[in-house]
Scaffold this active site. Structure first.
Site, PDB file in Angstrom:
ATOM      1  N   LYS A  15      43.737  35.771  54.273  1.00 46.56           N
ATOM      2  CA  LYS A  15      44.923  36.569  54.606  1.00 46.56           C
ATOM      3  C   LYS A  15      45.236  36.484  56.105  1.00 46.56           C
ATOM      4  O   LYS A  15      44.422  35.967  56.888  1.00 46.56           O
ATOM      5  CB  LYS A  15      44.660  38.017  54.199  1.00 46.56           C
ATOM      6  CG  LYS A  15      44.521  38.226  52.687  1.00 46.56           C
ATOM      7  CD  LYS A  15      44.343  39.713  52.389  1.00 46.56           C
ATOM      8  CE  LYS A  15      44.229  39.987  50.915  1.00 46.56           C
ATOM      9  NZ  LYS A  15      44.129  41.434  50.630  1.00 46.56           N
ATOM     10  N   TYR A  55      51.608  39.492  43.806  1.00 47.94           N
ATOM     11  CA  TYR A  55      51.008  40.833  43.723  1.00 47.94           C
ATOM     12  C   TYR A  55      51.536  41.695  42.581  1.00 47.94           C
ATOM     13  O   TYR A  55      50.839  42.586  42.116  1.00 47.94           O
ATOM     14  CB  TYR A  55      51.172  41.577  45.055  1.00 47.94           C
ATOM     15  CG  TYR A  55      50.120  41.190  46.067  1.00 47.94           C
ATOM     16  CD1 TYR A  55      48.767  41.438  45.827  1.00 47.94           C
ATOM     17  CD2 TYR A  55      50.461  40.566  47.265  1.00 47.94           C
ATOM     18  CE1 TYR A  55      47.788  41.077  46.738  1.00 47.94           C
ATOM     19  CE2 TYR A  55      49.494  40.200  48.187  1.00 47.94           C
ATOM     20  CZ  TYR A  55      48.153  40.460  47.912  1.00 47.94           C
ATOM     21  OH  TYR A  55      47.188  40.097  48.821  1.00 47.94           O
ATOM     22  N   ASN A 134      41.661  43.253  54.654  1.00 40.20           N
ATOM     23  CA  ASN A 134      40.336  43.002  54.068  1.00 40.20           C
ATOM     24  C   ASN A 134      40.055  41.500  53.923  1.00 40.20           C
ATOM     25  O   ASN A 134      39.269  41.077  53.095  1.00 40.20           O
ATOM     26  CB  ASN A 134      40.174  43.752  52.737  1.00 40.20           C
ATOM     27  CG  ASN A 134      41.240  43.375  51.726  1.00 40.20           C
ATOM     28  OD1 ASN A 134      41.998  42.422  51.937  1.00 40.20           O
ATOM     29  ND2 ASN A 134      41.310  44.088  50.627  1.00 40.20           N
ATOM     30  N   HIS A 137      41.970  37.394  49.695  1.00 44.69           N
ATOM     31  CA  HIS A 137      42.325  37.681  48.312  1.00 44.69           C
ATOM     32  C   HIS A 137      41.433  36.827  47.428  1.00 44.69           C
ATOM     33  O   HIS A 137      41.153  35.669  47.759  1.00 44.69           O
ATOM     34  CB  HIS A 137      43.785  37.318  48.035  1.00 44.69           C
ATOM     35  CG  HIS A 137      44.073  37.225  46.569  1.00 44.69           C
ATOM     36  ND1 HIS A 137      44.321  38.339  45.801  1.00 44.69           N
ATOM     37  CD2 HIS A 137      44.066  36.164  45.725  1.00 44.69           C
ATOM     38  CE1 HIS A 137      44.474  37.959  44.540  1.00 44.69           C
ATOM     39  NE2 HIS A 137      44.320  36.643  44.466  1.00 44.69           N
ATOM     40  N   GLU A 148      47.521  32.385  39.073  1.00 44.02           N
ATOM     41  CA  GLU A 148      47.670  32.258  40.532  1.00 44.02           C
ATOM     42  C   GLU A 148      47.584  30.796  40.974  1.00 44.02           C
ATOM     43  O   GLU A 148      48.313  30.371  41.871  1.00 44.02           O
ATOM     44  CB  GLU A 148      46.583  33.081  41.239  1.00 44.02           C
ATOM     45  CG  GLU A 148      46.820  34.574  41.108  1.00 44.02           C
ATOM     46  CD  GLU A 148      45.708  35.410  41.720  1.00 44.02           C
ATOM     47  OE1 GLU A 148      45.879  36.643  41.777  1.00 44.02           O
ATOM     48  OE2 GLU A 148      44.676  34.849  42.127  1.00 44.02           O
TER      49      GLU A 148
HETATM   50  P1  IDP Z   1      42.075  43.288  45.318  1.00 44.49           P
HETATM   51  O1  IDP Z   1      42.615  42.469  46.454  1.00 44.49           O
HETATM   52  O2  IDP Z   1      40.680  43.784  45.612  1.00 44.49           O
HETATM   53  O3  IDP Z   1      42.168  42.608  43.974  1.00 44.49           O
HETATM   54  P2  IDP Z   1      44.414  44.882  44.575  1.00 44.49           P
HETATM   55  O4  IDP Z   1      44.350  46.201  43.875  1.00 44.49           O
HETATM   56  O5  IDP Z   1      44.843  43.714  43.786  1.00 44.49           O
HETATM   57  O6  IDP Z   1      42.962  44.626  45.248  1.00 44.49           O
HETATM   58  O7  IDP Z   1      45.362  45.086  45.835  1.00 44.49           O
HETATM   59  C1  IDP Z   1      45.840  43.989  46.578  1.00 44.49           C
HETATM   60  C2  IDP Z   1      45.661  44.228  48.070  1.00 44.49           C
HETATM   61  O8  IDP Z   1      46.518  45.293  48.489  1.00 44.49           O
HETATM   62  C3  IDP Z   1      44.261  44.655  48.504  1.00 44.49           C
HETATM   63  O9  IDP Z   1      43.380  43.563  48.697  1.00 44.49           O
HETATM   64  C4  IDP Z   1      44.536  45.395  49.800  1.00 44.49           C
HETATM   65  O10 IDP Z   1      44.689  44.492  50.878  1.00 44.49           O
HETATM   66  C5  IDP Z   1      45.885  46.067  49.513  1.00 44.49           C
HETATM   67  N1  IDP Z   1      45.782  47.454  49.018  1.00 44.49           N
HETATM   68  C6  IDP Z   1      45.583  47.835  47.729  1.00 44.49           C
HETATM   69  N2  IDP Z   1      45.588  49.180  47.619  1.00 44.49           N
HETATM   70  C7  IDP Z   1      45.779  49.674  48.857  1.00 44.49           C
HETATM   71  C8  IDP Z   1      45.861  51.018  49.408  1.00 44.49           C
HETATM   72  O11 IDP Z   1      45.763  52.039  48.709  1.00 44.49           O
HETATM   73  N3  IDP Z   1      46.061  51.133  50.752  1.00 44.49           N
HETATM   74  C9  IDP Z   1      46.177  50.024  51.563  1.00 44.49           C
HETATM   75  N4  IDP Z   1      46.109  48.761  51.095  1.00 44.49           N
HETATM   76  C10 IDP Z   1      45.906  48.576  49.758  1.00 44.49           C
HETATM   77 MG    MG Z   2      43.890  41.999  42.965  1.00 40.87          MG
END
Ligand code: IDP
Ligand code: MG
Length: 170
Positions: A15, A55, A134, A137, A148
């Site tokens: 990312k 997403y 974080n 992805h 994807e």
């Molecule tokens: P994942 O990346 O662990 O699969 P997802 O639920 O698919 O998690 O969410 C996609 C991305 O959106 C996350 O990696 C994170 O960067 C961001 N994200 C998800 N939920 C939140 C939140 O509640 N606050 C801030 N960022 C979030």
């Molecule tokens: Mg995800």
């Protein structure tokens, strides 16, 4: 045919925070050292529509995380280019998720990428109006990985080769 049924391909996206911090090599090496190998890789700066498909259309993020978090995430992903990589190896989808760690860096287990390279909570990210940085992805399921990969790579951009260390696996 050297490939067994349990060999999978999964999508990893480095990312904007990985690219912006210039730690791409370090992060890729975390995957490579486990025996995962690169089947495809490219740098790109996708449009908002592209991330919407990634997403929401594939990842169903709005129903899982809410519209606010979704919009923040789209904006955050647009900040800098990203690097998309297909990693391949035994049960790669589940294994890569384990290496990456849980979504919120604060909650990720020590030793995972999201713990080792970040310190951030959902609460703080929400307060400053960003998608939580974080670093990576990773596809959440085999089905998600297939969708994807099809969304990001043409067939001719994916390479089928037998890495040398596979000599020890047969
Ligand atoms: P994942 O990346 O662990 O699969 P997802 O639920 O698919 O998690 O969410 C996609 C991305 O959106 C996350 O990696 C994170 O960067 C961001 N994200 C998800 N939920 C939140 C939140 O509640 N606050 C801030 N960022 C979030
Ligand atoms: Mg995800």
């Amino acid at each position: 045919m050297w490939k067994m049924a349990k060999i999978q391909r999964t999508l990893v996206v480095l990312k904007p925070d990985s690219v912006g911090r210039s730690i791409v090599g370090e992060i890729i090496s975390r995957f490579e050292r486990t025996g995962l190998h690169i089947a495809a890789m490219k740098m790109l700066q996708p449009s908002k529509d592209f991330f919407y498909y990634h997403y929401e259309t594939i990842g169903t993020m709005i129903s899982r995380r809410g519209e606010k978090a979704f919009n923040r995430q789209l904006n955050t992903m647009m900040k800098m280019p990203v690097i998309a990589i297909i990693f391949e190896w035994v049960e790669a989808v589940e294994y890569v998720r384990k290496l990456v760690g849980s979504t919120e860096p604060k909650a990720a287990a020590p030793g995972t990428i999201r713990w080792d390279y970040a310190h951030m909570s959902f609460d703080y990210a929400d307060e400053v109006d960003i998608g939580v940085p974080n670093l990576v992805h990773a596809s959440g399921s085999v089905e998600e990985a297939e969708k994807e990969i099809a969304h990001r790579f043409k067939k001719e951009e994916i390479f089928d080769y037998k890495p040398l260390h596979h000599a020890f696996t047969r």
